[in-house]
Design a protein around this motif. Structure first.
Motif, PDB file in Angstrom:
ATOM      1  N   LYS A 150       0.318  11.564   4.298  1.00 40.82           N
ATOM      2  CA  LYS A 150       1.019  11.406   3.012  1.00 40.82           C
ATOM      3  C   LYS A 150       0.137  11.909   1.883  1.00 40.82           C
ATOM      4  O   LYS A 150      -1.051  11.617   1.828  1.00 40.82           O
ATOM      5  CB  LYS A 150       1.389   9.946   2.775  1.00 40.82           C
ATOM      6  N   ARG A 152      -0.255  12.510  -2.356  1.00 35.94           N
ATOM      7  CA  ARG A 152       0.125  11.903  -3.642  1.00 35.94           C
ATOM      8  C   ARG A 152       0.439  12.966  -4.676  1.00 35.94           C
ATOM      9  O   ARG A 152      -0.227  13.995  -4.744  1.00 35.94           O
ATOM     10  CB  ARG A 152      -1.024  11.052  -4.178  1.00 35.94           C
ATOM     11  N   ASP A 181       4.333  11.030  -1.907  1.00 34.59           N
ATOM     12  CA  ASP A 181       4.553   9.814  -2.696  1.00 34.59           C
ATOM     13  C   ASP A 181       4.534  10.188  -4.174  1.00 34.59           C
ATOM     14  O   ASP A 181       3.504  10.607  -4.705  1.00 34.59           O
ATOM     15  CB  ASP A 181       3.476   8.774  -2.389  1.00 34.59           C
ATOM     16  N   ASN A 183       5.311   8.006  -6.575  1.00 32.78           N
ATOM     17  CA  ASN A 183       4.847   6.826  -7.324  1.00 32.78           C
ATOM     18  C   ASN A 183       5.543   6.645  -8.674  1.00 32.78           C
ATOM     19  O   ASN A 183       4.896   6.376  -9.692  1.00 32.78           O
ATOM     20  CB  ASN A 183       3.321   6.889  -7.539  1.00 32.78           C
ATOM     21  N   GLU A 217       8.825   9.751  -1.495  1.00 33.20           N
ATOM     22  CA  GLU A 217       8.672   8.310  -1.740  1.00 33.20           C
ATOM     23  C   GLU A 217       8.692   8.003  -3.239  1.00 33.20           C
ATOM     24  O   GLU A 217       8.035   8.695  -4.022  1.00 33.20           O
ATOM     25  CB  GLU A 217       7.345   7.864  -1.113  1.00 33.20           C
ATOM     26  N   GLU A 218       9.415   6.971  -3.603  1.00 30.56           N
ATOM     27  CA  GLU A 218       9.526   6.504  -4.979  1.00 30.56           C
ATOM     28  C   GLU A 218       9.735   7.649  -5.978  1.00 30.56           C
ATOM     29  O   GLU A 218       8.947   7.837  -6.903  1.00 30.56           O
ATOM     30  CB  GLU A 218       8.303   5.676  -5.383  1.00 30.56           C
ATOM     31  N   GLU A 243       8.315  -0.453  -2.056  1.00 31.08           N
ATOM     32  CA  GLU A 243       7.015  -1.089  -1.800  1.00 31.08           C
ATOM     33  C   GLU A 243       6.717  -2.229  -2.760  1.00 31.08           C
ATOM     34  O   GLU A 243       5.945  -3.121  -2.424  1.00 31.08           O
ATOM     35  CB  GLU A 243       5.898  -0.044  -1.836  1.00 31.08           C
ATOM     36  N   HIS A 293       4.994  -0.330   3.531  1.00 29.35           N
ATOM     37  CA  HIS A 293       3.819  -0.025   2.716  1.00 29.35           C
ATOM     38  C   HIS A 293       2.694  -0.923   3.245  1.00 29.35           C
ATOM     39  O   HIS A 293       2.946  -2.063   3.647  1.00 29.35           O
ATOM     40  CB  HIS A 293       4.167  -0.386   1.270  1.00 29.35           C
TER      41      HIS A 293
HETATM   42 MG   LIG Z   1       3.847   4.342  -2.107  1.00 28.64          MG
END
Ligand SMILES: [Mg+2]
Length: 369
Positions: A150, A152, A181, A183, A217-218, A243, A293
């Motif tokens: 994963k 970021r 991700d 975030n 993700e998110e 998460e 998570h």
């Molecule tokens: Mg996350």
């Protein structure tokens, strides 16, 4: 019959030198704080829990003392009321599962159904590196046996994030599945940046599709259920999230309203194992992926792995790992033995409970209170 005799909570602080600069946190992290809860029964057995700070338990220990530790659904109800009024204390649920496993002589993954004793890990990086260094990191993960990684996003301009992702894809081809991700679901207390809009998320999602990303993700704020549903309709990449969602009914709505492909609650942060096993089963009935998570400490990784393996069928589980900045020595300092992956898999054993021994010497040396 075994009864709960006492509950001890201790707080610990590991100084981080050099500090850890996490992609989702605007402040370099100077310390890594860990809380350990121990539940002792009338026969001297001790169950351990960790993975969150346990703010709110103080003064409520008597609600558990004298009870049968195996009455997990009852304890879950009390913990959910403590969360409503005071704070999250889910590591206590983990400690009660650990103790129940020790009483019954079974590992937690088997008490949960015993579907399997292992889950394939994805290496969950946490540092924003330049494209060349990201590609090097991915190469190292692939060589270590991981099948997924994963990455970021949070470089300020998502186009810079895409450049890092492109460098990784170019280097490793299809040897790794890649998750991204974004975030956008929550912020640190000091970070007032607005989350992406649906249009931002769609634009980025199309780039992720081009680069064959496994999940996004998110991509939106955790409350934007309508946005998640519309995003999921408009793009093919899987949408992941949850998460930091706090209530089981919120997961029910996210699942029932078709907002997510991948459901990611963390048993140290919401619901414990007792609450999340319901969500895991619900996700499965809807044909969704349930994969927690786990970014707390090594104890949280192990507890979430027991939950996921015991109920079964997750393609991957998060393994927080990005050395040298985020090493197993830092992540797992409360444990006598770090929780290592084995050729890209997290493998559980036959020890009762979670099978975790604590590093008492280290915990004494890092104790705050
Ligand atoms: Mg996350």
């Amino acid at each position: 019959m075994s009864l709960i005799e006492k509950i001890d909570v201790t707080h610990h602080r590991l100084p981080l030198d050099p500090p850890f600069v996490a992609s989702w946190d605007g402040r370099p992290r100077q310390n890594f704080d860990v809380t350990v809860v121990r539940v002792t029964d009338s026969e001297g057995r001790v169950g351990f829990g960790s993975g969150d700070l346990m703010l709110g338990l103080e003064g409520h220990e008597d609600l558990f003392i004298g009870q049968d530790p195996r009455h997990l659904e009852r304890h879950y109800e009390v913990l959910s009321h403590i969360q409503f009024h005071y704070g999250r204390c889910w590591p206590l649920d983990l400690a009660l599962w650990d103790l129940t496993g020790k009483i019954m002589g079974e590992p937690v993954w088997r008490l949960l159904g015993g579907r399997c004793d292992r889950v394939r890990a994805y290496a969950s990086s946490g540092v924003l590196r330049d494209p060349g260094a990201m590609a090097e990191t991915a190469e190292r993960f692939a060589e270590a046996g991981f099948a997924a990684m994963k990455i970021r996003f949070h470089r300020g301009d998502w186009r810079d994030d895409i450049r890092a992702l492109e460098a990784v894809r170019e280097r490793i081809g299809h040897r790794l599945e890649l998750m991204v991700d974004c975030n956008q679901g929550w912020r640190m207390p000091w970070d007032t940046e607005a989350p992406w809009s649906l249009k931002d998320a769609v634009t980025v999602a199309r780039e992720l599709e081009r680069l064959n990303v496994y999940w996004m993700e998110e991509p939106l704020h955790r409350a934007d259920r309508d946005g998640m549903r519309r995003l999921r309709d408009r793009v093919d990449v899987r949408v992941a999230g949850g998460e930091m969602t706090r209530e089981l009914y919120e997961f029910r709505d996210l699942i029932a309203e078709g907002c997510l492909d991948v459901v990611q609650p963390d048993c140290a942060l919401v619901g414990g194992i007792t609450g999340l096993r319901r969500i895991a089963v619900m996700a499965r009935e809807f044909g969704l992926v349930f994969t927690p998570h786990t970014w707390s400490n090594g104890f949280g990784v192990i507890a979430n792995t027991h939950l996921t393996a015991g109920i079964g069928e997750a393609p991957f589980i998060e393994f927080p790992y990005d050395p040298p900045e985020w090493s197993l020595e830092r992540r797992d300092y409360l444990m006598a033995t770090p929780f290592e992956h084995q050729d890209g898999w997290l493998v559980l054993d036959e020890q009762p409970g979670f099978g975790v021994a604590l590093d008492e010497e280290r915990l004494a040396a890092t104790r705050l209170s």
